[in-house]
Enzyme design. Structure first.
Site, PDB file in Angstrom:
ATOM      1  N   ASP A 355       1.211   7.112   9.016  1.00  0.00           N
ATOM      2  CA  ASP A 355       0.263   6.031   9.255  1.00  0.00           C
ATOM      3  C   ASP A 355       0.452   5.383  10.621  1.00  0.00           C
ATOM      4  O   ASP A 355      -0.321   4.496  10.977  1.00  0.00           O
ATOM      5  CB  ASP A 355       0.392   4.969   8.159  1.00  0.00           C
ATOM      6  CG  ASP A 355      -0.948   4.404   7.736  1.00  0.00           C
ATOM      7  OD1 ASP A 355      -1.950   5.136   7.815  1.00  0.00           O
ATOM      8  OD2 ASP A 355      -0.992   3.229   7.342  1.00  0.00           O
ATOM      9  N   ASP A 725       1.803  -1.532  -5.813  1.00  0.00           N
ATOM     10  CA  ASP A 725       2.291  -0.773  -6.955  1.00  0.00           C
ATOM     11  C   ASP A 725       2.078  -1.526  -8.268  1.00  0.00           C
ATOM     12  O   ASP A 725       1.667  -0.939  -9.272  1.00  0.00           O
ATOM     13  CB  ASP A 725       3.766  -0.419  -6.754  1.00  0.00           C
ATOM     14  CG  ASP A 725       4.574  -1.617  -6.266  1.00  0.00           C
ATOM     15  OD1 ASP A 725       4.008  -2.711  -6.146  1.00  0.00           O
ATOM     16  OD2 ASP A 725       5.782  -1.448  -5.989  1.00  0.00           O
TER      17      ASP A 725
END
Length: 1025
Positions: A355, A725
């Protein structure tokens, strides 16, 4: 897509696509608007009208006119043979004619709208290559059949789904050409799975074969309950503690301290909050369980000798951002451990998300791919563990244990030398990357690196290893290794790690589309090569697997000091809380070491079990039932049925169009990817050309692909919090899925943890801030997920506790300040207690200790780990959690956003060198202040008791106990400030002196803190006494 074919960089929105070869001049990729002939490699070409030449309207196989004319006669003869062999009748011809009637509508939807959403007027889209379905499915352009999906209820417009490719049977190799031998072979495969394939009768089989068959039919895992002798006393003392706590709080409320009303009220509010927090944390641990897996049964069922391997493929995701904070050597070890897993190589694909678009990551991954050709066969030949070379060669164990091959020592020595040379090459790349050239990075062929501007660069994909190339030193295939860097442009929201993971989901759906996905952080390597098999024991289990959304493994860490000063191992959470959740609806997702079911990430509901049929009875008295109503018939029924069929036929086309539009809004405007989402068992149809596959992969990682879709809202990793998450797992549990907690004897994965005090506090700050964001979002567990009633109440308790625990920092900070205030003011938070009232306090302390001891007994956690967890709960509560609450409120109320920083992964060769390093951060101020105030209070209280005599020591003991409770909990923090040489850093000395001076002035100046001297009574003896 071939391995080592070059780096593909491009932007879908800008219509750019180039291939950069490492040692050749970069060349623009062949025009992808047309197709490439699969026979000669030339372009297919166009017809006189300017349309793309299509040789066969049924399959759309890409072939140019010259090749078609040469092979035309042979193809006609083959078709005749096939028709004769399968005895096609007139009914089949009629069915095909009905299929062709819908061809125009299907083509308009798939090619006009679902390709890229620009409509049929776009000339580029009219040339978009057909998606070849292979022998076992019909072409997309020919028929889009209605099939009901097996994942729960969907909106009304999706009741009839467009399904270009039929779902394959469980565990089959969907698009493997080796298995496409005809209907008889597929029927035999199906019978094999059902256990009904013809063969010798049971009487003819020997006992060993029968025993093996019986073993293969057994469950792949089982649930092991905690022994009743351990769990029943634990539950009894929890109930007793609840009643004792209620009696204690009643006593505290009914007996105020009038001399110190403010202190009493503050303490009571804090104690009530602590009681609520304890309930939210304790009751989700009511049903703790453990699990066992049977890998031998998994092999007997899905890896039969002489038959194709039936294990499901797995796509592995590894994410990285900044190679300077996440050392490339750590990432390389993670990748090497994945490639060397004990799993069929054709069923493992590893995707690396860069990224940060770093050339350092790209070059280090290229070096890793070359070293993997030597490392992977070495691991599998000698069955070594772990299969990350850095950890394997640094283990201080007898590496000759259980090794019988004479060549092992020689090959190990040679491999260690190879790895050391590999490390030198990686270190050289890191040293080179520290100085960025003014003109930016240049690749070996002279091409500028596409990611020189990390905030404005095209998407990049490179396949380093794969099934079509990249063999190891022994000539065996290696798992697929793919480098991915999604496109980034100014003005787009990229959603940090969650956005990167969603990009990997889409890329893998186009290239491999495995039904299961394993995600790992770049510093978490595979410590147990059979970890994927452990997860398959649950996900592929016929009894429980279909409703399991993910299998979570506990996090284990290397490089932590022996005493685990700052509770980095987090053993209490992973070995106690997670076991408790596994007995309810499953553990929460913790961000790494988790194997997902792809269909669950796509937002589908779990399959529903078969409902029991309702009892039908007569209306007589003994039955007490209701007679089943018979349908009424009339003379117009026949005509009415025909009219209904005609209306239904007219509405089918509209239903088809609406379903396609819903898929576009949900998954995005990619025909290939949307098709892959409908395949329950995964699998990718062979593409018309590698170029088309590349173009589609670049398309799905473009920065605008998620616009006006449900990505991050209902699909994939959920946006809205830096702890994506927790949100992702919460959404799955709200849909009715359950998760599994797998704890194999050998830890599945291991990683690194920040052992430095400042880094640890910053990590905890990020987690707590994410929880605050979830609490104030629309996904707050207090309000979200009640509609379907699929989230169990104890599971909701756990999620509520996950989001509200940072708010405990406010009462905790106040409670830690109370002892010092009591010592300085000579007041206390409780009135003098009687003998009966003291029983409440004794019972409360006994219940607290009893709960802790019995919890350690059934969980196996040591008392030292439990105590470290308690200490860091106070340290983190008065520092990181407090700052998280402040930053979260500023973000919600004032819109002031906070920056997210990646936790630095230590690469220091010195053992525990980071443990003693001091890094100043504002998070150190609150616990330092609390510690100094309590120390000053202890000194002041003892001094006052010495001056006032023996009688003042009695009330002092309660206050001193209170103050020492705070100081003992903050002791690891004090050691962290002292450093290795037990010397306090200068800045801490300055703060200590400053704070001590302030409280000294308060001690002298403020009247409530000064002890008033008692003089003579003027009423008795007069003024002149």
């Amino acid at each position: 897509m071939e391995a080592s074919a070059g780096l593909v960089a491009g932007s879908h929105n800008r219509n750019e696509l180039v291939v950069i070869h490492g040692h050749e001049e970069h060349k623009p990729l062949r025009n992808l608007d047309g197709q490439v002939c699969e026979i000669c490699g030339d372009e297919v070409g166009v017809t006189v009208d300017g349309d793309l030449f299509v040789a066969c309207n049924e399959c759309g196989f890409p072939v140019c006119r010259p090749c078609y004319e040469v092979d035309g006669d042979d193809d006609e003869e083959d078709v005749d043979d096939i028709e004769h062999e399968f005895k096609m009748n007139d009914q089949d011809d009629q069915h095909n004619n009905n299929v062709k009637n819908n061809e125009q509508i299907a083509d308009a939807m798939l090619h006009g709208k679902m390709s890229y959403g620009r409509g049929p007027d776009d000339e580029d889209n009219s040339q978009f290559p057909h998606v070849i379905a292979g022998v076992r499915s019909r072409p997309v352009s020919g028929e889009l059949t209605y099939l009901s999906h097996g994942y729960g209820d969907q909106p009304s417009s999706l009741h009839k789904r467009v399904h270009p490719y039929p779902l394959s049977e469980h565990g089959s190799e969907k698009w493997d050409e080796k298995k496409e031998g005809g209907w008889k072979e597929r029927m035999d495969d199906w019978k094999l799975q059902q256990g009904n394939l013809g063969g010798p009768e049971p009487d003819d089989m020997n006992e060993a074969d029968m025993a093996m068959i019986d073993e293969a039919r057994q469950p792949l895992s089982r649930k092991v309950s905690i022994a009743s002798s351990k769990i029943n006393p634990y539950r009894m003392i929890i109930v007793a503690r609840l009643f004792i706590l209620a009696a204690f709080l009643r006593y505290r409320l009914m007996n105020p301290v009038h001399e110190a009303l403010g202190l009493w009220l503050t303490s009571v509010i804090c104690e009530i909050w602590f009681a609520i927090s304890w309930i939210l944390d304790q009751f989700p641990k009511w049903y703790p369980i453990e699990r066992e897996t049977y890998l031998d049964r998994l092999s007997l069922r899905y890896e039969r000798e002489g038959e194709p391997n039936m294990l499901c493929p797995v796509d592995v995701f590894v994410s990285t951002v900044d190679p300077m904070k996440e050392p490339p050597l750590n990432t390389a070890n993670t990748v090497l451990s994945i490639l060397a897993m004990d799993y069929p190589v054709e069923k493992i694909s590893c995707y690396i998300s860069d990224d940060g678009a770093s050339m350092l990551t790209f070059e280090s991954l290229s070096e890793t791919a070359e070293f993997a050709r030597k490392w992977v066969p070495f691991c599998k030949k000698f069955s070594i563990e772990p299969r990350a070379p850095e950890m394997y060669f640094s283990e201080k164990i007898d590496y000759l244990k259980d090794k019988v091959q004479p060549t092992f020592v020689k090959e190990r020595r040679a491999m260690k030398r190879e790895y050391e040379e590999f490390k030198v090459r990686i270190n050289a790349l890191v040293a080179k990357a520290t100085k960025v050239p003014p003109e930016g990075w240049i690749m070996q062929d002279g091409t500028p690196w596409p990611g020189n501007n990390t905030k404005d660069h095209p998407g990049m994909i490179q396949v380093f290893l794969g099934h079509s190339g990249g063999l190891d030193t022994e000539g065996n295939e290696l798992p697929r290794l793919v480098y991915v860097s999604r496109e980034k442009r100014p003005g787009f929201s990229h959603h940090k790690k969650a956005g990167a993971m969603n990009a990997l989901v889409r890329v893998s759906g186009v290239l491999t589309n495995a039904p299961f996905m394993l995600n790992l952080d770049c510093d978490h390597y595979v410590n147990n090569s059979k970890a994927a098999r452990e997860a398959m024991c649950f996900l592929m289990d016929p009894q429980i697997g279909r409703k399991v959304c993910y299998v979570q493994f506990p996090q284990r860490f290397d490089g932590i000091d022996r005493n685990d000063r700052y509770a980095n191992r987090n053993t209490v959470f992973f070995d106690i809380n997670m076991k408790g959740l596994d007995g309810i609806q499953g553990p929460v997702y913790v961000g790494t070491g988790c194997v997902f079911r792809r269909q669950a990430l796509y937002g589908y509901n779990p399959p529903k079990g078969n409902k029991r049929p309702k009892m039908v009875s007569c209306d007589c008295c003994p039955c007490f039932g209701r007679r089943k109503k018979l349908p009424k018939f009339s003379k117009h029924d026949t005509n009415g049925d025909n009219a209904n069929l005609q209306l239904q036929g007219m509405d089918d086309d509209k239903e088809l169009l609406m379903s396609q539009m819903n898929f576009e809004k949900k998954f995005g405007q990619s025909a290939v990817f949307v098709t892959s989402t409908l395949m329950e068992q995964g699998g990718v149809p062979p593409s018309s050309s590698p170029a088309a596959m590349l173009k589609e992969a670049i398309h799905v990682i473009s920065c605008g692909y998620e616009d006006k879709t449900e990505w991050g809202i209902e699909l994939g990793w959920i946006y809205g919090s830096i702890t994506e998450d927790i949100l992702t797992g919460f959404k799955m549990h709200c849909r009715g899925w359950r998760s599994i907690y797998c704890m194999p004897k050998r830890s599945a994965f291991k990683g690194t943890a920040p052992i430095n005090l400042s880094d640890r506090l910053n990590q905890v700050l990020r987690w707590a801030l994410g929880s605050i964001e979830i609490f104030f979002s629309r996904h707050s567990p207090l309000l979200y997920g009640y509609k379907g009633g699929k989230l169990k109440w104890l599971e909701r308790f756990s999620y509520v506790n996950t989001t509200v625990y940072p708010f405990t920092s406010l009462p905790l900070l106040a409670y830690c300040m109370l002892p010092a205030v009591c010592l300085l003011t000579d007041k206390f938070i409780m009135p003098p207690i009687s003998t009966f009232a003291s029983l409440f306090f004794i019972a409360l302390f006994l219940s607290i200790f009893g709960t802790g001891i019995l919890e350690l007994r059934w969980s196996g956690v040591s008392i030292e780990e439990w105590w470290r967890n308690e200490q860091f709960w106070v340290i983190g509560g008065v520092s990181a959690h407090l700052f998280a609450v402040i930053q979260g409120l500023l973000k919600v109320l004032a819109g002031i956003d906070t920056s997210f920083t990646v936790t630095a992964k230590s690469a220091d060769d010195e053992d525990f060198g980071e443990l003693y390093a001091f890094k100043w951060t504002t998070l150190l101020i609150p616990p330092t202040t609390v510690l100094i105030i309590n120390l000053v209070g202890v000194v002041a209280g003892i001094s006052d008791a010495i001056n006032n005599g023996y009688e003042s020591w009695g009330p002092l003991f309660g206050k001193l106990f209170f103050a020492f409770w705070v100081i003992v909990h903050l002791y690891p923090f004090l050691k962290g400030l002292m450093g290795r040489q037990n010397r306090t850093p200068t800045i801490v000395v300055i703060w200590s002196v400053l704070l001590a001076s302030i409280f000294s002035l308060l001690w002298v100046r403020i009247d409530p803190f000064v002890l008033k001297t008692k003089g003579p009574n003027t009423k008795q003896c007069g003024i002149n006494c």
